[in-house]
Every structure is written in C-alpha cells, then in structure tokens.
Design a protein around this motif. Sequence first.
Motif, short mmCIF file in Angstrom:
data_model
loop_
_atom_site.label_atom_id
_atom_site.label_comp_id
_atom_site.label_asym_id
_atom_site.label_seq_id
_atom_site.Cartn_x
_atom_site.Cartn_y
_atom_site.Cartn_z
N SER A 125 -29.18 -77.55 -80.18
CA SER A 125 -29.31 -76.13 -80.51
C SER A 125 -29.73 -76.00 -81.97
O SER A 125 -30.08 -76.99 -82.63
CB SER A 125 -27.99 -75.40 -80.25
OG SER A 125 -26.94 -75.98 -81.01
N ARG A 135 -26.37 -78.40 -75.24
CA ARG A 135 -27.00 -77.53 -74.24
C ARG A 135 -26.27 -77.60 -72.91
O ARG A 135 -26.19 -76.61 -72.18
CB ARG A 135 -28.47 -77.89 -74.05
CG ARG A 135 -29.21 -76.91 -73.14
CD ARG A 135 -30.70 -77.15 -73.13
NE ARG A 135 -31.05 -78.37 -72.42
CZ ARG A 135 -31.20 -78.44 -71.08
NH1 ARG A 135 -31.03 -77.37 -70.35
NH2 ARG A 135 -31.54 -79.57 -70.51
N THR A 136 -25.75 -78.77 -72.56
CA THR A 136 -25.09 -78.91 -71.26
C THR A 136 -23.57 -78.75 -71.34
O THR A 136 -22.92 -78.56 -70.31
CB THR A 136 -25.40 -80.28 -70.63
OG1 THR A 136 -25.00 -81.31 -71.54
CG2 THR A 136 -26.88 -80.42 -70.35
N LYS A 148 -34.59 -70.13 -72.25
CA LYS A 148 -33.41 -69.93 -71.40
C LYS A 148 -33.76 -69.20 -70.11
O LYS A 148 -33.03 -68.30 -69.65
CB LYS A 148 -32.31 -69.19 -72.16
CG LYS A 148 -31.75 -69.98 -73.35
CD LYS A 148 -30.63 -69.23 -74.04
CE LYS A 148 -29.92 -70.10 -75.07
NZ LYS A 148 -30.79 -70.72 -76.07
#
Length: 706
Positions: free
Chosen positions: A143, A282-283, A393
């Motif tokens: 990020s 992100r996960t 996204k």
Amino acid sequence: MNTAKGTTSQRPNIPNELLPDLPHGPLSEYRRRASFNWKEMVFFLDDEELIQFKKEIFSALENDPLFHRHPGQDLSMEKYRELTFRRCKRIFEYNFLTLQQTLEKPQKVLALINCLGMYDWSLGAKYFLNTQVFSGAVGNAGSERHSQFLNQVQTMEIFGCFALTELSHGSNTKAVRTTATFDASTKGFILNSPDFEAAKFWVGNMGKTATHAVVYAQLYTSDGKCHGLHSFVVQIRDPQTLLPMPGVMVGDIGKKLGQNGLDNGFAMFHNVRIPQENLLNRTGEITSSGTYTSAYKDPKQRLGASLGTLSSGRVSIMSMAVVNLKLAISIAIRFSATRRQFGPTEDEEIPVLEYQLQQWRLIPYLAAAYALDYFSKTFFMNLVELQIGIFMKDKSQRQAELGKEIHALSCAGKPLASWTAQHGAQECREACGGHGYLAMNRLGDIRSDNDPNCTYEGDNNVLLQQTSNYLLSLVHLVHEDKAHIESPLGSINFLIDFKDILGHKFTASSVEECLDPKVSLAAYKWLVCYLLRESYLKLQQEKKNRNNDFNARNNCQVYYCRSLALAFIEHAVLERFHDYTHDFSTPSSLQPVLKKLCALYGLWSLSKHLTVLYQGGYCLGQLPARIVQDAILELCAQLKDEAVALVDVIAPPDFILNSPIAKADGELYKNLWSAVLQGEKVLERASWWEEFCSNKPVIGPLKSQL
C-alpha cells in the motif's frame, strides 16, 4: 507490387536513420526474393516510438565500452557477476524509462527487459528481478506506506529480490515453512526458518547483491494462530557494507547450467525482527491491537491473491522465451541461407536453406516466433488491464473473471513459449552443424539461458494442471443448453457450442484447403472440446475407483488434462494471430506472408495432436494426415524465400545478436574466421608445453606393479 528490395522506396516516411538499409552481401539474393518490405513489417509490428526506444537502448550498449565483449574470453563466475552488476548499475544511470513513461507506455517496460535479454539474460534477469519482480510484488501486494521501497529501488539505494521458494518446497507454495510471528509487545514481526529445509532457495539477486527481499512466510498472530502465507519486506544486507543483517544467514547457491552472471542465493532467518509496517497488507493486516483482518474470508482466495504477482512473472517469462526463440531462429536462418553444401551437379553447391529437410526443421519455429510474439505482447497488455483494476480496487465480476482467465492462460502460456524456445534452440543448434556447437556462435548460451524458463515461476508440467482445473470448472456449464459461457478475453467463448463442435469432422480434402488457417482453428476447437470431455469422464471414473480427489486428479494428467491445457493455449495463440493477420487494418502488402505464417503455425502445432484427432474420430482414413503433412511442407517451401527478410524484421543489431555466423552482411566464413583469430591466446602454444616435451611416459614399469 514488389516491395522486396529492403529499401524505403515503398515507405518514404520511414526514416533511414531509424532503420538503416542492410548491408549487401551473400544474403542479398534472398532479400530480393521476399514479397514484402521488411521495414514496413517492422513498423507494422511496433509503432515508431517503440522502435526508436529499442534503437536508443541498443545504440547505448554498443557505444559503451563497458558492454563490449571479447571473443574467446572465458570469464570466471566471480568476474562475470561483477561485470553483470556493473552493467546493471549503468542501465540505472542511463535511466531509459522514467516512472511517468512507464505509466504512459507500459510496453516500454517489456521492451527494455527484452532488449537487455537479447544482449545477455544474466543482465536482463538481474535488472528485471529488482525493478519489476521485487518492485511489482511490493507495489501490487502493498500500500502507500511501502512507496519508500519503490523510490529506493529507482535510485538504487536498495537492491531487491523475490523470496518464495524454499529448499524443500517450490510448487507447493502453501506448504512454505518460514514463519513470521507478530510480537504484540514490540509491534513487529519475528521471522524464523524452522530448519535448513525451510531456507529460501534459488532466489535471483540474493546470492551476492540483494539488500532487501520480499519474503513469503506463514503469518502467526500472538495467540499462535496461523493465517496463511503472506509477504513481507525484509532487509537482508546492509546497503553500505553488503554484510548480512543480524540473524540473517545469506549466501550463494553456486554455479548453474546457465545465466551465471546472475547470483542465485539462499537465506535463513533466526529471530529476525522487522517492523509491523513491512507486512505487505493488500491481502491481510494486523491492527494496532494485534488482531488479524482480511478482505478475503476464504483462505484459498487469500492465498491466490497473495500469489497474484506470479501471473505477471509468467507473462514476462513468455516474452523472455520468445526473445530466445527469435535469437536462435535468426542465427539458424541466416546461417542456412549462406552455408552451401552439395548441389544438383558436382560443380554447384546450394544454400542448405534450399533443402526441404532444413526448411521443415526451421521455418515452423520462425512462424512460432511471430505467433507467440504477438500473443505475448497483447497478453502483456491484458495483464496491465488487470493490474489497473487491482490498483483501482475494482471488485466487479468482470475483474474477477479476468484474473481467473489470465491465471489460466499464463499457466499454460509459459510452458508453451518456454518449451517451444527450448526445442527450437536445440533444433537451431543442430541445424547449424558443427559451427552451431561453437560457443562463440551463441546457440549454446541461448539454450542454457532459456532452460530455467521451463522451471521458475512454476514447473511447466505442474503449471498446466492449473489451466486444466480452470477448464474443468466449466464442465457443468457446457452441458447446459442455455449456458452463458463468456470470458473477458474470449478464450473460452467457443465452448458455448461444445455439443455442436463435438459432432464436427475434418472436411478438408486437399493441400490447398489446408493452407487456410481456419482449418487448423476448427480442428483445435474440436480438440479442446474432446479433451475437455475425456478429461472430465476420466476424472469422474477415477473418483469412483479411488474415492480420493487427489489420486483421481493425479491419474488424469498424462494424455488427458496435460494435453487439454496445451491444446487450449495453442488454440488461444492461433486464434489471436489469425484475427491479427486477417484484420482489415493489416496492410495488404503484408497479409499474404503473415497469413502463411499463421497457417504454418496452426498446422505444425496441430500435427502433434494427430493421434488424438484420429482416436476421437475427428479424422478418418489416410487423407487428413497426408494433406496436413503435405501442407506443412508446401508452406515451408513458400516461406523459404521470405525467411531471411522475416528474420531481418525480428533480429537485433549484430552487436546485440553477437553471433559471427549470423551477421547481417551474410559473410559467414569471413566473420567466423575473424572471430576465431581474435580469440585469447589462440595461436600460443599450451602453457603446459614442457610437460608434453620433456616427460615422456615410461612404458612397462607401472603395469608390472599392478
């Protein structure tokens, strides 16, 4: 219209300084025979901006003494790696691509990597692993808080690598055993390698130069619960000294079969502490209270998202393999057009390219280079579309389906491209006879440097199972009369006619009919449908017999699922190339030769499946096999006079190609002889000459002592 002269007469707007005329010489006769203008083809395949960009890179390398090679010089591994790093550093100094240019024209990223690879894949891989694989993993899985790492890569403050594989686990990624345990008291993670089998292994750049790694590890929270595989940025060396960081054991795995300018390494971690922020989030994320959160509730989806960066690696490897195929076939075709052996009379020798056997061995690989090149370029842009969706996204159904389709195509595309290049490089080596075995002519290096493409980012045979699983997941749809079967890239759309296609037969009755690529396309559609049906039936039968999904799938790979995946990707490549070569926007002056390449690639690929085509009843009698084989030979003969000009389109400048037997002037023997004489110590007597001259063996005594 004869556009065969290799001049700008047909396209006066092509700047000669951008594409200089090729030298006159032994290859000129074949160039005159070509039905098209090679410069026009170059401008059709790439736009002017990209052509200029490649020329800028090639010219910079050729004019820089650091990139000069010395014929016959055999560098030690240590010296080769030093030279590769210095060259990599120089590429940073040239700054061929700014971040803004990368965003505006992503094709340039691929072009830069491929240009470096054409020069030397150790250099191309070293640069690629740092600037794209490490940075890509950070950018895609991280990020905004990780942007500092991306900036530091660009300024070469840090040097990155990608550490997923372990000594005892590669393809089975979910079984990776490195751990990252969250320590609530220090708000950070503690990395550990439980034993030597969990050592990160085969990591490019890690051996000697990487300062930072994206490390995949099982994430544990303070309560001891495992949340699966996640990625972390880990500093492994001090950028000021290149000494290992505390708790890190890092080293080099040693000499490989190829690409020895690239330092592949290993690392083990003993209570290595990293900040909480170094989790690529992100996960999954750890809150300030130490709680794990994730947008992916399903652990399988989370693992897939975590490994999403591997698709970009596979797409890039496809392009890397195509580069190797281009290099090998360029060398072999130019050699074959200038190497004269035997002839109709004792006083006449003809180029070996005139022999049907040589055409049959080489020209299909030339067609494959064009077909796979177009697929890899367009597929790269499909990947860019997917990555933009991830960045934005995008949670749409189309985005999800695009990710699945790209995964399936890349898991089969990498095997197809890398195997084609590997087999092609070997065929080209043999087709150049003894001269092909001479190291300075580069075919051995091309073969060795391509070899890892068949293994890394997933073993080819294992990867194909991912593609067949994707196709088998669609079986329930193909049996529904009103099923909606459609994918974002269209690779499975024909399955909506599954039942109808299975009723089709091979109907071509002459060689002339087979010259139409639609014959191969129709056969491939049937082949995929047939193999999908047979794979499904075999799987169901195995499940009944074994009552175990693992064993059932294991016993369906050979002759079924593996063949299904290969047929599927070959169809996808052929269909794209067919649509491209037959599009109304394709210049009429180029269409004939491009259509022949398309037809040849289709028939040549299809011929490897003749057994299944007969087994399933698509082909009946002797005629289909005979006319397919005859059509392949006919297309090879028709493309023989086009081959040199087609190579001129895809071959890099002589300095980059670096093969005395394949220079653009065609002076095969003069160039080879000159290169041999420039070899190091070529005319000097052996350094151990005294051993030969003074110590003659004494015959008898040793034998009597035995």
